[in-house]
Design an enzyme around this catalytic site. Structure first.
Site, mmCIF file in Angstrom:
data_model
loop_
_atom_site.group_PDB
_atom_site.id
_atom_site.type_symbol
_atom_site.label_atom_id
_atom_site.label_comp_id
_atom_site.label_asym_id
_atom_site.label_seq_id
_atom_site.Cartn_x
_atom_site.Cartn_y
_atom_site.Cartn_z
ATOM 1 N N HIS A 29 -18.068 -54.164 4.060
ATOM 2 C CA HIS A 29 -18.313 -55.397 4.820
ATOM 3 C C HIS A 29 -18.885 -55.119 6.219
ATOM 4 O O HIS A 29 -19.395 -56.019 6.876
ATOM 5 C CB HIS A 29 -17.056 -56.291 4.869
ATOM 6 N N ASP A 35 -14.426 -52.997 -1.311
ATOM 7 C CA ASP A 35 -14.903 -52.906 0.068
ATOM 8 C C ASP A 35 -14.982 -51.439 0.503
ATOM 9 O O ASP A 35 -14.141 -50.951 1.263
ATOM 10 C CB ASP A 35 -13.948 -53.709 0.968
ATOM 11 N N SER A 46 -11.763 -52.268 11.143
ATOM 12 C CA SER A 46 -12.338 -52.259 9.789
ATOM 13 C C SER A 46 -13.088 -50.976 9.520
ATOM 14 O O SER A 46 -13.783 -50.458 10.390
ATOM 15 C CB SER A 46 -13.320 -53.414 9.631
ATOM 16 N N GLY A 47 -12.958 -50.493 8.284
ATOM 17 C CA GLY A 47 -13.665 -49.277 7.889
ATOM 18 C C GLY A 47 -12.892 -48.019 8.213
ATOM 19 O O GLY A 47 -13.160 -46.956 7.682
ATOM 20 N N GLY A 103 -12.348 -54.831 14.359
ATOM 21 C CA GLY A 103 -12.824 -53.611 15.013
ATOM 22 C C GLY A 103 -12.205 -52.353 14.432
ATOM 23 O O GLY A 103 -12.678 -51.255 14.659
HETATM 24 C C1 4AZ Z 1 -11.303 -57.633 10.809
HETATM 25 O O1 4AZ Z 1 -11.741 -58.755 11.102
HETATM 26 C C2 4AZ Z 1 -9.870 -57.488 10.396
HETATM 27 N N1 4AZ Z 1 -4.923 -57.622 10.068
HETATM 28 C C3 4AZ Z 1 -9.372 -56.236 10.092
HETATM 29 C C4 4AZ Z 1 -8.054 -56.099 9.707
HETATM 30 C C5 4AZ Z 1 -7.257 -57.200 9.614
HETATM 31 C C6 4AZ Z 1 -7.726 -58.469 9.919
HETATM 32 C C7 4AZ Z 1 -9.063 -58.614 10.318
HETATM 33 C C8 4AZ Z 1 -5.837 -57.018 9.183
HETATM 34 O O2 4AZ Z 1 -12.037 -56.651 10.852
#
Ligand code: 4AZ
Length: 510
Positions: A313, A360, A456-457, A454
């Protein structure tokens, strides 16, 4: 909408300014009033939009004025009206200038964001996903994804078959024979380091390899189904299958334990996301910051000298598909510029679903190998069918928001989390029916400690047998740190076949 000529008196629009008639309607007005088209009676002739009249006139009297009757004005009123008119003209000019400037700025920003010269683009897995609008060219030419990107050993729309399995326990090596349609456990007898290099190269790794014997007393019955021994010394062009012959059983009841990277070992075992604390140098040396046009967008983790694993994503927005705008920042806990590596290829799982966040996972190949150091080292990919304890030593790390809707952290943060069974996480109290087998949940029932935007990944790692294994990839969640809304992570263990398939096939892309 129709337009008709009409005489509109300013008093119609500012009724409170209407004064007594004094008969001196010819009192001269300043030049700018006359320039503005205000006659001696304080009225103005212009073309009026009917809708505008409806908006600015509310009373019957005003409606009458609008319909054409002339309104008498006193000299004082005319003066004040002229000033009013003058001020409104200035304001009008200012607002026009501001509007033009804002529009130009918006167009400029939009162009900068969406337009970029056609350079190399991230490709989804399948050729059929590469259409004309997605230039998946290599080296800047205009080819679409080349046919060799088609997964050769995809057994169905949803399944890959890795040529090699490194099984749970001690990374027990199994090799898939396409002819026989099954996996063979490789016997240790006759096994040499060169065989290990060949297997690791075929898996897409290039540096360190370590092979050792492992007793075949596994509880996993698939380990004892079929065996193969090495039959020759291999040349540089050999593939795994070509140097193996089936046997009834392994002569010494030993298989091969194989590790392709010196992974999962922080340099110094010294010893901090939402509810976490700052991390020390070298504790999570695989953690990278993925920068798009210099800005931190996502986390990722190093799995070999040229490969970083992250979330699909992070790349699927059209502007984020351009490989040349991404950089991998590695070897630092600070969000400030660190050693940066340019990116050669980005692959994301072709089955990634942006509605459900299923599949993902993405892989980035750096243009040059990254030099390992105390603060830059790979994490271990989990072994096939490896299971992790829910209350094990599992951690998340990242530069993501320190609270929901908050700000990025300038230093890397870490937090310990518990793995949550998918059975619980799929219940109506959590994420009813939303957790697929490609996902896993981690956190705590009352929230508070969590990954956030932030992060993520980035990695979810667990320590087992003295090594750190990447169990999950930060993927999604409802808010951050909310009770019964734990973080959702990509379940890497079930996507290993895709990962190995990608590592492997990248080397055969022309
Ligand atoms: C995001 O938006 C995101 N609480 C990453 C992790 C989580 C929620 C949102 C988990 O990248």
């Amino acid at each position: 909408m129709t337009k008709k000529p009409s005489r509109v008196c300013l008093f119609d629009i500012f009724p409170g300014a209407q004064g007594e008639e004094d008969g001196n309607s010819s009192t001269s007005l300043p030049e700018y009033c006359l320039e503005a088209g205000i006659s001696g009676d304080g009225c103005i002739s212009q073309v009026v939009d009917e809708a505008a009249i409806i908006i600015s006139t509310v009373t019957d009297q005003q409606n009458q004025n609008v319909s054409g009757s002339e309104t008498p004005c006193s000299p004082d009123d005319r003066e004040s009206l002229c000033s009013l008119h003058h001020i409104s003209k200035i304001l009008l000019h200012i607002s026009v200038i501001v509007t033009i400037a804002a529009t130009a700025l918006s167009i400029c920003l939009l162009l900068q964001y969406f337009y970029h010269p056609a350079v190399q683009q991230a490709c989804p897995d399948f050729l059929e996903n590469c259409d004309q609008s997605l230039n998946c060219s290599l080296g800047g030419s205009a080819n679409l994804c080349p046919p060799s990107r088609l997964p050769s050993n995809r057994t169905s729309a949803t399944e890959y078959r890795s040529p090699v399995l490194l099984l749970t326990g001690r990374s027990l090596l199994q090799v898939y024979s396409a002819n026989a349609g099954k996996y063979y456990t490789v016997c240790h007898q006759g096994w040499m380091p060169t065989h290990g290099w060949t297997v690791c190269r075929e898996l897409g790794f290039d540096s360190h390899t370590l092979s050792s014997p492992v007793p075949l007393t596994a509880t996993d019955p698939t380990v004892l189904e079929a065996f193969a021994v090495v039959n020759k010394t291999i040349g540089s062009s050999s593939n795994i299958e070509s140097f193996l012959s089936p046997v009834v059983t392994c002569p010494t009841q030993e298989g091969v334990s194989l590790q392709c990277t010196d992974c999962g070992r922080p340099a110094g075992e010294s010893h901090r996301i939402v509810g976490g604390s700052p991390a020390t140098w070298g504790r999570w040396p695989w953690q990278v910051s993925l920068r798009w046009d210099g800005r931190h967008v996502c986390g990722g983790s190093i799995i070999s000298s040229q490969w970083v694993i992250s979330a699909a994503h992070c790349f699927v927005l059209s502007s984020f598909l351009t490989v040349g705008r991404w950089k991998v920042h590695a070897g630092s806990v600070s969000l400030n510029p660190a050693t940066s590596h340019s990116v050669r290829n980005i692959y994301y799982n072709g089955q990634y679903n942006s509605e459900t966040n299923d599949y993902d996972v993405a892989l980035l190949k750096t243009s040059q190998p990254m030099r390992f150091s105390e603060t830059l080292r790979p994490v271990c990919l989990p072994r096939t069918r490896q299971q992790f304890q829910t209350t094990g030593n599992c951690w998340i790390s990242g530069w993501g928001h320190v609270s929901e809707g908050g700000q990025l952290s300038p230093v890397l943060r870490e937090a310990k989390v518990h793995l949550i069974s998918s059975h619980i996480c799929n219940q109506s109290s959590h994420y009813p029916g939303m957790i697929s087998s490609r996902m896993l949940c981690a956190g705590y029932p009352d929230g508070k400690v969590d990954s956030c935007q932030g992060d993520s990944g980035g990695p979810l790692v667990c320590q087992e047998d003295g090594l750190w294994w990447q169990v999950g990839i930060v993927s999604w969640g409802e808010g951050c740190g909310r009770p019964n809304r734990p973080g959702v992570y990509t379940n890497l263990t079930v996507l290993l076949d895709w990962v190995y398939h990608r590592l492997q096939t990248d080397s055969v892309i022309p």
